[in-house]
Design an enzyme around this catalytic site. Structure first.
Site, PDB file in Angstrom:
ATOM      1  N   ASN A  42     -13.559 -69.680 -15.812  1.00 15.50           N
ATOM      2  CA  ASN A  42     -14.540 -68.745 -16.360  1.00 15.50           C
ATOM      3  C   ASN A  42     -13.930 -67.349 -16.431  1.00 15.50           C
ATOM      4  O   ASN A  42     -13.111 -66.962 -15.588  1.00 15.50           O
ATOM      5  CB  ASN A  42     -15.860 -68.765 -15.592  1.00 15.50           C
ATOM      6  N   GLU A  44     -15.345 -63.609 -16.882  1.00 16.03           N
ATOM      7  CA  GLU A  44     -16.543 -62.762 -16.942  1.00 16.03           C
ATOM      8  C   GLU A  44     -16.234 -61.419 -17.591  1.00 16.03           C
ATOM      9  O   GLU A  44     -15.081 -61.088 -17.885  1.00 16.03           O
ATOM     10  CB  GLU A  44     -17.113 -62.584 -15.525  1.00 16.03           C
ATOM     11  N   CYS A  53     -17.506 -69.566 -20.098  1.00 19.33           N
ATOM     12  CA  CYS A  53     -17.428 -70.574 -19.037  1.00 19.33           C
ATOM     13  C   CYS A  53     -16.074 -71.287 -19.057  1.00 19.33           C
ATOM     14  O   CYS A  53     -15.387 -71.331 -20.084  1.00 19.33           O
ATOM     15  CB  CYS A  53     -18.511 -71.626 -19.225  1.00 19.33           C
ATOM     16  N   GLU A  55     -15.416 -74.475 -18.980  1.00 19.93           N
ATOM     17  CA  GLU A  55     -15.352 -75.634 -19.874  1.00 19.93           C
ATOM     18  C   GLU A  55     -15.028 -75.196 -21.298  1.00 19.93           C
ATOM     19  O   GLU A  55     -14.209 -75.802 -21.991  1.00 19.93           O
ATOM     20  CB  GLU A  55     -16.693 -76.388 -19.890  1.00 19.93           C
ATOM     21  N   CYS A  90     -23.265 -75.961 -17.925  1.00 17.53           N
ATOM     22  CA  CYS A  90     -24.409 -75.292 -18.555  1.00 17.53           C
ATOM     23  C   CYS A  90     -24.693 -75.879 -19.944  1.00 17.53           C
ATOM     24  O   CYS A  90     -23.870 -76.599 -20.524  1.00 17.53           O
ATOM     25  CB  CYS A  90     -24.162 -73.788 -18.645  1.00 17.53           C
TER      26      CYS A  90
END
Ligand code: THU
Length: 136
Positions: A42, A44, A53, A55, A90
């Site tokens: 991830n 940010e 994210c 993934e 998510c």
């Protein structure tokens, strides 16, 4: 490549996470149809919204290298690299997976190299919106 090996790679990808705001570090290891692994973490952002994210990082790295066929992804996450539970990807990441993968694509969620569960994309995103909806 065994599931255990893929989980191990996800754990090392997590070490690269850039998560100064939430402290929740995530690693992903995506296995292509021809057995290449793309990792992701991830990333940010101070503006929060641009956060990506793990993934999706792995998928976008793979797609941008020309990959189009995938077998499975392993994901791990926890506060400051301390993985105490299996977390589920998510909804946005599930939708990105659905763009490039069939329902039998496998998502491995892990707590350790020896403690993991596998779900299919069909299980995690039933009744999803897809390219079939927008085709002519
Ligand atoms: N995160 C992921 O990397 N993958 C998910 O599927 C869920 C959430 C990240 C985004 C953010 O940096 C942190 O975890 C907390 O939400």
């Amino acid at each position: 490549m065994s599931d255990k090996e893929l989980v191990k790679i996800a754990f090392s990808a997590m070490e690269k996470a850039y998560a100064p705001y939430s402290g929740y570090t995530v690693g992903a290891a995506l296995l292509t149809a021809n057995n290449t692994v793309y990792t992701g973490c991830n990333v940010e952002n101070a503006a929060y919204g641009p956060t990506n994210c793990a993934e999706r990082t792995a998928f976008f790295k793979a797609i941008s290298e020309g990959e189009r066929a995938f077998q499975k992804i392993a994901v791990v996450g926890g506060k400051n690299c301390n993985v105490t539970e299996m977390f589920m990807p998510c909804g946005v990441c599930r939708q990105v997976m659905a763009e490039f993968c069939d329902g039998d694509f496998e998502i491995i969620v892990a707590k350790s190299e020896d403690d993991f569960k596998t779900f299919t994309l069909k299980e995690l995103l039933p009744f999803g919106f897809s390219k079939n909806n927008v085709k002519d």
